[in-house]
Design a protein around this motif. Sequence first.
Motif, PDB file in Angstrom:
ATOM      1  N   THR A  39     -26.107  32.823 -13.115  1.00  0.00           N
ATOM      2  CA  THR A  39     -25.088  33.833 -13.445  1.00  0.00           C
ATOM      3  C   THR A  39     -24.471  33.517 -14.800  1.00  0.00           C
ATOM      4  O   THR A  39     -24.217  34.418 -15.607  1.00  0.00           O
ATOM      5  CB  THR A  39     -24.008  33.895 -12.349  1.00  0.00           C
ATOM      6  N   GLY A  40     -24.250  32.246 -15.091  1.00  0.00           N
ATOM      7  CA  GLY A  40     -23.756  31.842 -16.398  1.00  0.00           C
ATOM      8  C   GLY A  40     -24.727  32.215 -17.500  1.00  0.00           C
ATOM      9  O   GLY A  40     -24.327  32.691 -18.567  1.00  0.00           O
ATOM     10  N   VAL A  41     -26.005  32.018 -17.246  1.00  0.00           N
ATOM     11  CA  VAL A  41     -27.033  32.369 -18.230  1.00  0.00           C
ATOM     12  C   VAL A  41     -27.070  33.889 -18.432  1.00  0.00           C
ATOM     13  O   VAL A  41     -27.204  34.367 -19.561  1.00  0.00           O
ATOM     14  CB  VAL A  41     -28.408  31.819 -17.809  1.00  0.00           C
ATOM     15  N   ASN A  46     -25.717  38.575 -21.921  1.00  0.00           N
ATOM     16  CA  ASN A  46     -24.913  39.764 -22.223  1.00  0.00           C
ATOM     17  C   ASN A  46     -24.148  39.575 -23.533  1.00  0.00           C
ATOM     18  O   ASN A  46     -24.096  40.474 -24.375  1.00  0.00           O
ATOM     19  CB  ASN A  46     -23.936  40.053 -21.086  1.00  0.00           C
ATOM     20  N   VAL A  47     -23.558  38.393 -23.697  1.00  0.00           N
ATOM     21  CA  VAL A  47     -22.822  38.082 -24.930  1.00  0.00           C
ATOM     22  C   VAL A  47     -23.768  38.103 -26.122  1.00  0.00           C
ATOM     23  O   VAL A  47     -23.451  38.656 -27.176  1.00  0.00           O
ATOM     24  CB  VAL A  47     -22.105  36.715 -24.811  1.00  0.00           C
ATOM     25  N   ALA A  48     -24.949  37.523 -25.953  1.00  0.00           N
ATOM     26  CA  ALA A  48     -25.929  37.467 -27.050  1.00  0.00           C
ATOM     27  C   ALA A  48     -26.353  38.870 -27.488  1.00  0.00           C
ATOM     28  O   ALA A  48     -26.438  39.155 -28.692  1.00  0.00           O
ATOM     29  CB  ALA A  48     -27.139  36.644 -26.631  1.00  0.00           C
ATOM     30  N   GLN A  49     -26.605  39.746 -26.528  1.00  0.00           N
ATOM     31  CA  GLN A  49     -27.012  41.118 -26.838  1.00  0.00           C
ATOM     32  C   GLN A  49     -25.909  41.837 -27.619  1.00  0.00           C
ATOM     33  O   GLN A  49     -26.162  42.462 -28.650  1.00  0.00           O
ATOM     34  CB  GLN A  49     -27.326  41.871 -25.544  1.00  0.00           C
ATOM     35  N   LYS A  65     -22.688  25.097 -14.713  1.00  0.00           N
ATOM     36  CA  LYS A  65     -22.024  26.335 -14.288  1.00  0.00           C
ATOM     37  C   LYS A  65     -20.811  26.682 -15.157  1.00  0.00           C
ATOM     38  O   LYS A  65     -20.040  27.561 -14.827  1.00  0.00           O
ATOM     39  CB  LYS A  65     -21.594  26.219 -12.814  1.00  0.00           C
ATOM     40  N   MET A  66     -20.671  25.989 -16.274  1.00  0.00           N
ATOM     41  CA  MET A  66     -19.547  26.222 -17.197  1.00  0.00           C
ATOM     42  C   MET A  66     -20.105  26.692 -18.539  1.00  0.00           C
ATOM     43  O   MET A  66     -20.985  26.046 -19.112  1.00  0.00           O
ATOM     44  CB  MET A  66     -18.766  24.927 -17.397  1.00  0.00           C
ATOM     45  N   VAL A  67     -19.580  27.810 -19.028  1.00  0.00           N
ATOM     46  CA  VAL A  67     -19.978  28.334 -20.338  1.00  0.00           C
ATOM     47  C   VAL A  67     -18.738  28.338 -21.226  1.00  0.00           C
ATOM     48  O   VAL A  67     -17.694  28.883 -20.847  1.00  0.00           O
ATOM     49  CB  VAL A  67     -20.566  29.760 -20.233  1.00  0.00           C
ATOM     50  N   THR A  68     -18.852  27.731 -22.401  1.00  0.00           N
ATOM     51  CA  THR A  68     -17.747  27.696 -23.354  1.00  0.00           C
ATOM     52  C   THR A  68     -18.082  28.589 -24.537  1.00  0.00           C
ATOM     53  O   THR A  68     -19.167  28.487 -25.111  1.00  0.00           O
ATOM     54  CB  THR A  68     -17.485  26.250 -23.846  1.00  0.00           C
ATOM     55  N   MET A  69     -17.142  29.455 -24.882  1.00  0.00           N
ATOM     56  CA  MET A  69     -17.268  30.339 -26.033  1.00  0.00           C
ATOM     57  C   MET A  69     -16.262  29.911 -27.089  1.00  0.00           C
ATOM     58  O   MET A  69     -15.104  29.614 -26.781  1.00  0.00           O
ATOM     59  CB  MET A  69     -16.961  31.789 -25.643  1.00  0.00           C
TER      60      MET A  69
END
Length: 99
Positions: A39-41, A46-49, A65-69
């Motif tokens: 789900t993180g990927v 979505n962010v990349a697109q 399971k942690m994504v940092t922006m």
Amino acid sequence: MEKRIPEGEKTERVAELDGWKLQDEKFIVKRYRFKDFLTGVQFVNNVAQYSEEIQHHPFISIDYKMVTMKLTSWNAKGLTDLDLKCAEKYDEFYKQLVE
């Protein structure tokens, strides 16, 4: 080119965002936690697109399971309205996946 947000407005403007923090006076950063890795990927995809569509790209770190922006505007040498708009859009992507 985007105009940099004035020094006196930065803290206040970032505080209006949900969970975003000002870092080194020129970045905004947020960590998103997911129930599982994929789900993180999907969130990152979505962010990349979106980033490609608007030609404004964040630093992205995936730690299980942690994504940092992390966002800034290099051309403006600091934060711009575009960074804040992206932060809000990333939050929308996150809500779509976890709610």
